[in-house]
Write an enzyme that holds these catalytic residues in place. Structure first.
Site: not given
Ligand code: BG6
Length: 486
Positions: A183, A241, A217
């Site tokens: 990103k 992440h 989320e």
């Molecule tokens: C993934 C997870 O790695 O990342 C998901 O397994 C999550 O559960 C997703 O929703 C979120 O990614 P992004 O790019 O939509 O923030």
């Protein structure tokens, strides 16, 4: 970049390939970013003619771009694409693949394998590629392997996977993915910190009160219940992440911006995070689960009802507190939290500066928030005087630095990472020592939670952080920011 490599895409008929990878490669082709002679060799487990594969690609693009894409690019893109069936029960499947890939008239020696498959297949595929000589570099050509997440499900399994693949691959041939690193807004953390001289003097425990790293989320677990219940929020989001966001925010300046130096700086940081003290566990880690509630006006089910198992203790909300054991950050709490089905979706890093103004004691706080998504922006809160006769009445004024403006190029994280793979740039991929350090931090928390079968706190879908989560704060003046604006 070498312009004639082949991307060998395992799992070409899977969800990630359909939704992200193949449309992403098309998008790159459309904006002239794909290496000129690059080929895409898609590997699936079902037999399929070239025509049927073309029709599938068309279907993926129609869904992604709602039929709105350039026909000439489509023709060019299709010419790059080859489908290969690797039948799961054929003992000669990899031999047949090697015969095709070794055909010098069709493919060059530069091969990058993207393993978008079940984690249990990673080592197996690497073994078989090696057995067929497909991982052997010759005459300056490259052979690389990209491994989707997760790299192991704990420290031990990550080490085991590493042992298995390092029999055939050097570290510089292994590309461990964390799509957050693709990103652009994450890269912007480094630019913000190191291209602006105003931040370095205050980027430490003398000026910063605490840091919050947030990913929320509104989505639930959807149809991934089996995967999610075995994984949980901590492993799914925080293990890589969020810890990567933490590393970029707090690492020392790298010696240079070379991939090796950036990764070294992150490794040093991750290895200097203190393990959670097990004798004070409840003040460092908190979990919860969503119950039924409303998201954008729609009633949604609770996690346990989606799962159809009332006994699961898997967390859909996780918050932890970490401390970094180095001179810059000693004593400063760093809170990481992630949740499904919260009041809003957003990923951001909030930095709260200390309220230690010796002259104007009641001056409010300064915050800086680096927002990753949905908005790419850096938000500052400063105190300003309210115009008028009263000398010392202030209020908060917001400064907003939009990191993305109309007309900026929009390249998805996976697109960036696929280009990096073809170009041989590992800076946005995880080194094995990062992966190991990350598992070392989260493993004891996961193990403690797995053993504890008491039902986690429930929060109503669509609500904000459960109040009980405050237990991890260092003092009463600290609170969760609910959005980038406060
Ligand atoms: C993934 C997870 O790695 O990342 C998901 O397994 C999550 O559960 C997703 O929703 C979120 O990614 P992004 O790019 O939509 O923030």
């Amino acid at each position: 970049m070498i312009d004639n490599g082949t991307l060998v895409l395992f799992g070409a008929k899977g969800n990630l390939a359909r939704v992200k990878l193949i449309p992403g490669l098309f998008h790159l082709d459309d904006c002239g970013q794909l290496p000129r002679k690059m080929k895409i060799f898609s590997v699936g487990r079902q037999e399929m003619s070239h025509e049927a594969w073309v029709a599938e690609i068309k279907d993926m693009l129609d869904k992604k771009f709602k039929g709105n894409y350039d026909q000439a690019t489509f023709e060019r893109f299709i010419k790059r694409n080859i489908y290969h069936c690797n039948l799961p029960d054929d003992p000669d499947a990899f031999k047949k693949m090697a015969v095709k890939l070794n055909n010098e008239e069709e493919f060059t020696d530069n091969l990058a394998f993207f393993l978008s498959v079940r984690p249990s297949d990673f080592a197996l595929i690497v073994d078989q590629l090696a057995d067929e000589g497909l991982l052997t570099e010759k005459n300056g050509s490259f052979r690389r392997v990209l491994i989707e997440k997760p790299f192991g499900t704990n420290y031990e399994s990550a080490v085991e996977l590493q042992k298995s693949i390092e029999k055939h691959l050097r570290e510089d041939q292994i590309y461990r993915i964390d799509h957050y690193l693709g990103k652009s807004a994450l890269q912007n953390i480094l630019i913000t910190r190191f291209a602006n001289s105003i931040f370095e003097p205050v980027w430490n425990n003398q000026f910063i009160d605490h840091i919050q790293i947030t990913n929320h989320e509104t989505l639930g677990v959807g149809d991934r219940t089996t995967f999610y219940d075995a994984t949980g929020a901590l492993r799914d989001m925080i293990q890589s992440h969020l810890l990567q966001m933490l590393a970029l925010t707090t690492m020392e300046a790298p010696k240079s911006f070379s991939p090796g130096d950036i990764r070294d700086a992150k490794i040093n940081l991750l290895e200097s995070i203190q393990p959670i003290p097990m004798n004070d566990f409840d003040h460092h880690a908190f979990r919860a689960q969503y119950s039924s509630g409303k998201i954008e006006g729609e009633t949604v089910k609770g996690y346990l009802d989606e799962l159809e198992d009332q006994n699961s203790v898997t967390e859909t909300y996780a918050a932890i507190k970490l401390f970094i054991n180095n001179q810059r950050w000693r004593g400063i709490p760093i809170y990481l939290r992630t949740a499904k089905r919260l009041h809003e979706g957003g990923t951001y890093i909030s930095i709260k500066f200390k309220d230690n103004n010796p002259i104007l004691e009641n001056a409010g706080s300064n915050w800086m928030v680096m927002s990753i998504q949905p908005k790419e922006t850096t938000h500052f809160e400063i105190q300003t005087k309210i115009p008028g006769l009263n000398d010392f009445d202030f209020r908060v004024s917001n400064l907003e630095a939009n990191n993305r403006v109309a007309g900026d190029e929009s390249i998805d994280a996976y697109e960036t990472l696929m280009l990096d793979l073809m170009a041989g740039n590992q800076s946005r991929f995880l080194h094995i020592n990062e992966v190991k350090a990350q598992w070392k931090l989260v493993d004891p928390i996961i193990e403690t939670w797995m053993k504890d079968k008491t039902q986690p706190v429930q929060y109503i879908a669509g609500s904000s952080d459960p109040v009980e989560s405050k237990i991890i704060f260092e003092n009463e003046s600290q609170f969760w920011r609910k959005s980038i604006h406060g």
